[in-house]
Write a protein that holds these residues in place. Sequence first.
Motif, PDB file in Angstrom:
ATOM      1  N   ALA A 186      14.657 -41.207  77.834  1.00 49.99           N
ATOM      2  CA  ALA A 186      14.977 -42.242  76.534  1.00 49.99           C
ATOM      3  C   ALA A 186      16.687 -41.494  76.603  1.00 49.99           C
ATOM      4  N   LEU A 187      16.830 -40.399  77.157  1.00 51.12           N
ATOM      5  CA  LEU A 187      17.792 -39.787  77.507  1.00 51.12           C
ATOM      6  C   LEU A 187      18.274 -38.624  77.787  1.00 51.12           C
ATOM      7  N   PRO A 188      19.540 -39.090  78.885  1.00 47.25           N
ATOM      8  CA  PRO A 188      19.464 -38.301  79.661  1.00 47.25           C
ATOM      9  C   PRO A 188      19.711 -37.064  80.395  1.00 47.25           C
ATOM     10  N   ALA A 189      19.216 -36.400  80.745  1.00 49.55           N
ATOM     11  CA  ALA A 189      19.375 -34.720  81.140  1.00 49.55           C
ATOM     12  C   ALA A 189      20.717 -34.608  80.346  1.00 49.55           C
ATOM     13  N   THR A 190      21.016 -33.368  79.452  1.00 54.56           N
ATOM     14  CA  THR A 190      22.475 -33.311  78.989  1.00 54.56           C
ATOM     15  C   THR A 190      22.550 -31.942  80.143  1.00 54.56           C
ATOM     16  N   SER A 191      23.923 -31.910  79.961  1.00 58.80           N
ATOM     17  CA  SER A 191      24.634 -30.892  80.619  1.00 58.80           C
ATOM     18  C   SER A 191      25.071 -29.719  79.669  1.00 58.80           C
ATOM     19  N   THR A 192      25.458 -30.385  78.221  1.00 59.34           N
ATOM     20  CA  THR A 192      25.427 -28.862  77.389  1.00 59.34           C
ATOM     21  C   THR A 192      23.807 -28.496  76.818  1.00 59.34           C
ATOM     22  N   ARG A 193      23.942 -27.056  76.828  1.00 59.96           N
ATOM     23  CA  ARG A 193      23.075 -26.491  76.527  1.00 59.96           C
ATOM     24  C   ARG A 193      23.216 -25.982  74.934  1.00 59.96           C
ATOM     25  N   SER A 194      21.716 -25.700  74.657  1.00 58.66           N
ATOM     26  CA  SER A 194      21.923 -25.686  72.932  1.00 58.66           C
ATOM     27  C   SER A 194      21.564 -23.798  73.083  1.00 58.66           C
ATOM     28  N   ARG A 195      22.542 -23.480  71.724  1.00 63.67           N
ATOM     29  CA  ARG A 195      22.533 -21.685  72.419  1.00 63.67           C
ATOM     30  C   ARG A 195      22.961 -21.291  70.860  1.00 63.67           C
TER      31      ARG A 195
END
Length: 181
Positions: free
Chosen positions: A63-72
């Motif tokens: 439903a959502l594309p893979a994010t390039s931003t990581r959770s930290r």
Amino acid sequence: CQDYTNRYGRAEVAGSFTLGGTTHDVTVGYAANQREQTSGAFAQYTQPQNLYSPVTLVQQFPALPATSTRSRIHDRGFYVFDRIAIGERWLATVGARFIDYTNTSPTSRYEASRTTPAASIAYRFAKDANVYASYIEGFEEGGQAPLTAVNALQTLPALRTRQVEVGAKALWQGLLLQASL
């Protein structure tokens, strides 16, 4: 695809001294933990199912594309604890930890800092048996809102945790017996 990276470091200084008939074991330290994660693409799908007549699931696409931003998540803080021996039978621990907590995701950011207490008392009524009570506070990760929520994937605030425990421990014929509430 999920990817996790966890880094942890700790430095401590410990020492002992006697004061007014009590022995103090003091620990002062700093601990830091950093966790990064990429959840990647995912989908949520509801399909009726029957245990006795299974239905083949249709392949779903994210439903959502893979994010390039990581959770930290950064969790760091200073702490001090004093374990106090009072005579032969009593042991008390008092301490505090200053927590500096940050959780950053692609959709939100949450920061909190707090000093949390810890305390315990134990009474040794036999050579290998004691009863105790303890209290401690801390922070726990709040997680993310589910995909179906209005605030989907938003980082939720850290939760203040409290733990109270009362129990007994005994070493009997090489076995550790314990009970607690």
